[in-house]
Enzyme design. Structure first.
Site, short mmCIF file in Angstrom:
data_model
loop_
_atom_site.label_atom_id
_atom_site.label_comp_id
_atom_site.label_asym_id
_atom_site.label_seq_id
_atom_site.Cartn_x
_atom_site.Cartn_y
_atom_site.Cartn_z
N CYS A 36 1.10 -1.14 -0.03
CA CYS A 36 0.07 0.08 -0.01
C CYS A 36 0.91 1.22 0.08
CB CYS A 36 -0.91 0.03 1.06
SG CYS A 36 -0.03 0.18 2.81
N ASP A 38 2.29 2.83 2.28
CA ASP A 38 2.19 3.52 3.75
C ASP A 38 3.49 3.44 4.58
OD1 ASP A 38 -0.32 4.19 2.83
OD2 ASP A 38 -1.56 2.88 4.36
N CYS A 106 -2.79 -2.75 8.50
CA CYS A 106 -2.34 -1.17 9.24
C CYS A 106 -1.83 -1.67 10.70
CB CYS A 106 -3.58 -0.51 8.99
SG CYS A 106 -4.46 -0.70 7.44
FE1 FES Z 1 -1.75 0.23 4.06
FE2 FES Z 1 -3.55 1.10 5.83
S1 FES Z 1 -3.77 0.60 3.74
S2 FES Z 1 -1.42 0.65 6.31
#
Ligand code: FES
Length: 148
Positions: A36, A38, A106
């Site tokens: 993702c 992040d 997450c």
């Molecule tokens: Fe990857 Fe939330 S979508 S940490």
């Protein structure tokens, strides 16, 4: 697809606790999720009795990543480093009254960020923390600022 978030997740994502950084932190960990994209960074201030005096975070990521960082930093504050290892992603998700299954990764990032900061603390102090493994998704080299 509508996502069901608990009130606590929504609260912590809109009003995150412990956002910021700690200057001269005892330990700092930055981890990322390659899928993702992040990124989460956690700073810990640990006293001479190995108790976490303060914890702060900066997260570049989704609302669940922010909520889990907020909750994870709240949960480790005041704990000694061994008890902080019990703050797993499951514990963080439970404290938030659950996360949608697709958002569990997450909370894993939050757990990894805390552990990475503990790892950094252990390395800086030349100690081993029982049960603590080196961070798998450490991206601190990319970020390149906190390792002296
Ligand atoms: Fe990857 Fe939330 S979508 S940490």
């Amino acid at each position: 697809m509508a996502m069901n978030y608990s009130d606590k997740v929504i609260d912590h994502s809109l009003n995150p606790r412990n956002v910021g950084e700690i200057e001269d932190a005892s330990g700092c960990g930055t981890v990322g999720n390659a899928v993702c994209g992040d990124i989460m960074r956690v700073y810990l201030d640990i006293d001479e009795n190995q108790v976490i005096r303060d914890a702060k975070f900066k997260t570049f990521g989704c609302g669940a990543a922010i909520a889990t960082s907020s909750m994870a930093t709240m949960l480790v504050k005041g704990k000694n480093i061994q008890d902080a290892l019990a703050v797993t992603n499951k514990a963080v998700a439970e404290a938030l009254d659950g996360l949608p299954p697709v958002k569990m990764h997450c909370s894993l990032l939050a757990e990894e960020a805390i552990y990475a900061a503990l790892w950094d603390y252990a390395e800086k102090n030349g100690i081993a923390i029982e049960g603590l493994e080196p961070p798998v998704h450490d991206v601190s080299e990319l970020e390149g600022e906190h390792h002296a």
